[in-house]
Scaffold this active site. Structure first.
Site, mmCIF file in Angstrom:
data_model
loop_
_atom_site.group_PDB
_atom_site.id
_atom_site.type_symbol
_atom_site.label_atom_id
_atom_site.label_comp_id
_atom_site.label_asym_id
_atom_site.label_seq_id
_atom_site.Cartn_x
_atom_site.Cartn_y
_atom_site.Cartn_z
ATOM 1 N N CYS A 17 -13.186 10.141 11.506
ATOM 2 C CA CYS A 17 -13.569 11.340 10.744
ATOM 3 C C CYS A 17 -14.376 10.999 9.488
ATOM 4 O O CYS A 17 -15.337 11.688 9.158
ATOM 5 C CB CYS A 17 -12.346 12.182 10.398
ATOM 6 S SG CYS A 17 -11.121 11.345 9.383
ATOM 7 N N GLY A 515 5.643 -19.640 4.218
ATOM 8 C CA GLY A 515 5.527 -18.573 3.223
ATOM 9 C C GLY A 515 6.284 -17.352 3.687
ATOM 10 O O GLY A 515 6.739 -17.269 4.832
ATOM 11 N N MET A 516 6.415 -16.385 2.799
ATOM 12 C CA MET A 516 7.112 -15.150 3.134
ATOM 13 C C MET A 516 6.296 -14.348 4.151
ATOM 14 O O MET A 516 5.088 -14.534 4.293
ATOM 15 C CB MET A 516 7.318 -14.310 1.867
ATOM 16 C CG MET A 516 8.108 -15.019 0.768
ATOM 17 S SD MET A 516 9.843 -15.198 1.166
ATOM 18 C CE MET A 516 10.423 -13.532 0.838
ATOM 19 N N SER A 517 6.953 -13.435 4.862
ATOM 20 C CA SER A 517 6.249 -12.539 5.785
ATOM 21 C C SER A 517 5.215 -11.722 5.010
ATOM 22 O O SER A 517 5.504 -11.223 3.923
ATOM 23 C CB SER A 517 7.237 -11.588 6.462
ATOM 24 O OG SER A 517 8.127 -12.304 7.273
ATOM 25 N N GLY A 518 3.996 -11.607 5.590
ATOM 26 C CA GLY A 518 2.941 -10.836 4.934
ATOM 27 C C GLY A 518 2.197 -11.601 3.864
ATOM 28 O O GLY A 518 1.384 -11.019 3.139
ATOM 29 N N SER A 519 2.434 -12.917 3.781
ATOM 30 C CA SER A 519 1.765 -13.706 2.732
ATOM 31 C C SER A 519 0.341 -14.101 3.112
ATOM 32 O O SER A 519 -0.413 -14.578 2.270
ATOM 33 C CB SER A 519 2.584 -14.964 2.412
ATOM 34 O OG SER A 519 2.751 -15.759 3.574
ATOM 35 N N LYS A 521 -0.410 -15.995 6.178
ATOM 36 C CA LYS A 521 -0.438 -17.231 6.977
ATOM 37 C C LYS A 521 -1.225 -17.054 8.283
ATOM 38 O O LYS A 521 -2.119 -17.849 8.591
ATOM 39 C CB LYS A 521 0.996 -17.688 7.309
ATOM 40 C CG LYS A 521 1.909 -17.865 6.115
ATOM 41 C CD LYS A 521 3.276 -18.417 6.500
ATOM 42 C CE LYS A 521 4.055 -17.491 7.431
ATOM 43 N NZ LYS A 521 4.417 -16.204 6.808
ATOM 44 N N SER A 522 -0.881 -16.008 9.054
ATOM 45 C CA SER A 522 -1.544 -15.795 10.352
ATOM 46 C C SER A 522 -3.018 -15.463 10.172
ATOM 47 O O SER A 522 -3.875 -15.932 10.929
ATOM 48 C CB SER A 522 -0.852 -14.672 11.129
ATOM 49 O OG SER A 522 0.458 -15.048 11.478
#
Length: 715
Positions: A17, A515-519, A521-522
């Site tokens: 949109c 590292g923490m999730s959402g840092s 890394k991926s």
């Protein structure tokens, strides 16, 4: 500036949109860009397009943009800068954009990208209840020059049609002969009524009847041949249209898939079918129906000009019917295709997530959602079918009225002895060979309109450039060191996911990123395989910028293994050999499955490596899937392996065995792990927090620093 109806743009997918609203403003200034191009410029994500994204895209196209939070007083201004874009919360739930085209004392005139609404007016009260107050005002800069991006029309399918010219010619010839035989049958009827019966010509009647019977047998053989050739044509067109779409899908970058729902992509297959139907019908109408109309028109004119002129008077009525229904069909086709895409997305999503749905006992809740979307689709489809039926009814009334009028007027000519009874009956019989092709040509309207809408939707995929568009030669490397210099990345125009990353990885190094999730890394490792392009900075492999690599070569050198690897339908062996070295030996396969600690599991199965797996291997455990995927990665020619939580579903003992198997390998291995037991065994550990590398070193060194890693380890 007055907004013109021709500048209206409808959204194609749910998240279009913002780009559709921008497209309308651009058209008002003479610039035409596809929604696919605008999505790229505006950084559209699966969540839609931000106001900042619209602003950035417009600025790239040499527009000046003012983003303001305003109120209702804006509409009291005498020279309000229409048209402009307004951000709203539609139905108190969905972020959306309108183009505001004008206002008066009580109403606001809008162009809604939603094709089910288009251009309309809202009461000020209704608009103000939706409006967030955020508005975008666009004006051209001194350097602005209108640009027009070419999108392929249905005419682009002409080369596909011409490739099948032999088949089409045979179909046309067969159909033409069939029609001629039918016309001869009509004249046989005239001769029988006017000559053979009154003059009792029994012998002649018998000879002619046997001859006609033989021609009818030939006619049926030709009908069979025509049907067979039509099937051949249909299949060949399907190969050209549908397979080319699939081929293009496979060549698109990951950013395309990460910003669209699966159903939006798969629904294009039914769009392609609409195009195929229109192409086949158009071919027959252009080459056959037009020829038959001209030929039977001449015959009818020679038979009786008065009756033929009466027939011609009906043609303008058909044209009026087409003109009246054109905008209605366009709108309704958009609605049907869009609701079908939403429904497909939901069904695919729920089937993929059925385990979670059952675990949460949410079957009824998810069913109700699909039930609502299916009902919405059926409602739109029914509305379209109703419109088609109404148009069909009107055309049938015109045709029946014409037939009755012809018989009525023709009967008066017979009574006044201007024509014979046989001539009238023959004229009436021949009339269907004139009106039926005209009806076929008229019926093209709905098919061509559906195809035009479908083509617009396909174009939004075809206009996304292939990630393999630029041909690159394979590069030779003297070493396989990786280097990331000042790397930053953000999705669209959102916050930075990675910021100023500096990282060097030596050949054959075993490195773990924690590292923490959402840092981030991926995201960091996905940049290494060019799934996404860094917002800024440079990544090199062997001292060569990744952008210089052919992506196929790069992904053969660097193999990325995600946490949830996909197992395809086929045997275990088929899955192991996907992407493997050519002619991988049995010894190499056995070594790979041993390193991945999956050999015993496979050989315990009744069919071993020939065991058939269903889609995503629901018969296997999560750990078995991960180990098969790891063995597959080890069979690839990759010099660098990226294991993104690739052992997270394994027990600690099996995971430790696999790590011990991998560490001596002559490969660079990058682990991403939440389990710090993986990090302990690697050469070096990189600690990432909020998109930045904050610590680097061995397990012992990092514990001694008493920093972030030490907190992760102990907590």
């Amino acid at each position: 500036m007055k907004f013109k109806k021709k500048n209206y743009t409808s959204q194609v997918d749910e998240m279009d949109c913002g780009c559709a609203a921008l497209s309308m403003i651009l058209k008002s200034y003479g610039t035409e860009k596809s929604l696919a191009s605008l999505r790229l410029l505006a950084g559209t994500t699966i969540e839609g397009t931000s106001a900042l994204g619209i602003k950035k895209a417009a600025e790239i196209l040499e527009f000046s943009v003012q983003a303001l939070r305003t109120d209702a007083s804006l509409f009291e201004m005498k020279n309000a800068p229409y048209p402009f874009i307004a951000h709203v919360i539609k139905d108190q739930k969905y972020p959306h954009y309108y183009v505001i085209t004008g206002a008066n004392k009580n109403s606001v005139f809008i162009a809604d990208p939603d094709p089910t609404i288009k251009m309309t007016k809202l009461s000020k009260e209704a608009f103000l209840s939706e409006w967030t107050g955020i508005s975008l005002f666009l004006s051209t800069t001194p350097s602005y020059h209108p640009t027009k991006e070419k999108a392929s029309s249905l005419l682009s399918f002409i080369p596909i049609i011409t490739r099948q010219k032999k088949v089409i010619l045979n179909i046309v010839i067969a159909s033409f002969i069939v029609t001629l035989i039918n016309i001869l049958g009509s004249y046989y009827l005239q001769s029988m009524i006017d000559s053979y019966i009154p003059n009792a010509l029994m012998g002649t009647l018998g000879i002619i009847s046997v001859g006609l019977l033989l021609t009818y047998i030939i006619q049926q053989v030709l009908e069979f041949a025509k049907a067979f050739l039509l099937n051949v044509l249909s299949q060949r067109l399907a190969i050209d249209v549908i397979l080319s779409y699939i081929r293009h899908i496979f060549q698109l970058p990951m950013s395309f898939f990460s910003t669209r729902r699966t159903g939006e992509i798969t629904s294009r297959f039914s769009d392609a079918s609409s195009i195929l139907d229109a192409i086949a019908s158009t071919i027959l109408s252009l080459f056959l129906d037009l020829t038959i109309v001209v030929m039977t028109g001449l015959i009818l004119g020679l038979q009786n000009m008065q009756l033929f002129l009466l027939v011609l008077l009906a043609i303008p009525l058909y044209i009026v019917v087409i003109i009246i229904f054109t905008p209605l069909f366009e709108k309704q086709n958009h609605e049907v295709m869009q609701t079908n895409a939403v429904l497909n997305s939901s069904i695919i999503e729920d089937i993929n997530g059925i385990e979670t749905i059952k675990a949460l006992a949410s079957e009824q809740e998810r069913y109700q959602k699909i039930d609502y979307e299916f009902a919405s689709y059926l409602k739109k489809a029914f509305t379209l079918q109703k419109s088609e039926a109404i148009q069909g009814l009107i055309k049938a009334i015109i045709q029946l009225t014409l037939s009755v009028t012809i018989l009525w007027f023709g009967a008066t000519l017979v009574i006044s002895q201007k024509i014979t009874l046989g001539q009238l009956i023959t004229f009436n019989a021949l009339l269907s060979y004139f009106t039926n092709p005209i009806t076929n040509i008229i019926n093209l309207q709905t098919k061509l309109q559906k195809a035009r809408v479908a083509n617009e939707r396909l174009n939004e995929v075809y206009l996304v450039p292939s990630e393999f568009e630029e041909k690159k030669t394979e590069l030779s490397l003297s070493h396989f060191n990786l280097n990331m210099s000042d790397i930053s990345y953000q999705y669209g125009f959102g916050r930075k996911v990675l910021s100023e990353i500096e990282l060097s990885i030596k050949e054959n190094e075993k490195l773990t990123i924690v590292g923490m999730s959402g840092s981030g890394k991926s995201t960091l490792v996905k940049l290494l395989v060019n799934f996404f392009q860094p917002t800024s900075g440079t990544i090199t492999l062997g001292g060569i910028d990744l952008q210089q690599f052919d992506k196929h070569q790069l992904r053969r050198l660097i193999n990325y293994l995600p946490q949830q690897p996909y197992i395809f339908t086929g045997s275990i062996l088929d899955n192991l050999l996907l992407g493997a070295n050519e002619n991988a030996s049995q010894e190499e396969i056995l070594k790979a499955v041993e390193l991945a600690e999956i050999r015993a599991d496979i050989e315990q199965m009744q069919l071993g490596y020939q065991t058939e797996l269903s889609s995503d291997a629901s018969s296997l455990s999560g750990g078995q899937k991960q180990r098969i995927a790891l063995a597959r990665a080890l069979l690839s020619p990759a010099k660098i392996l990226i294991l993104d939580e690739a052992t997270s579903n394994l027990d600690m003992i099996t995971e430790k065995k696999i790590l011990k198997n991998l560490l001596p390998l002559d490969k660079t291995i990058i682990f991403i792990a939440h389990r710090l037991s993986v990090a302990e065994m690697s050469h070096r550990i990189i600690v990432v927090d909020q998109g930045k590398v904050i610590e680097s070193g061995s397990h012992v060194d990092l514990l001694a620093q008493n920093g972030f890693y030490e907190q992760l380890y102990h907590n």
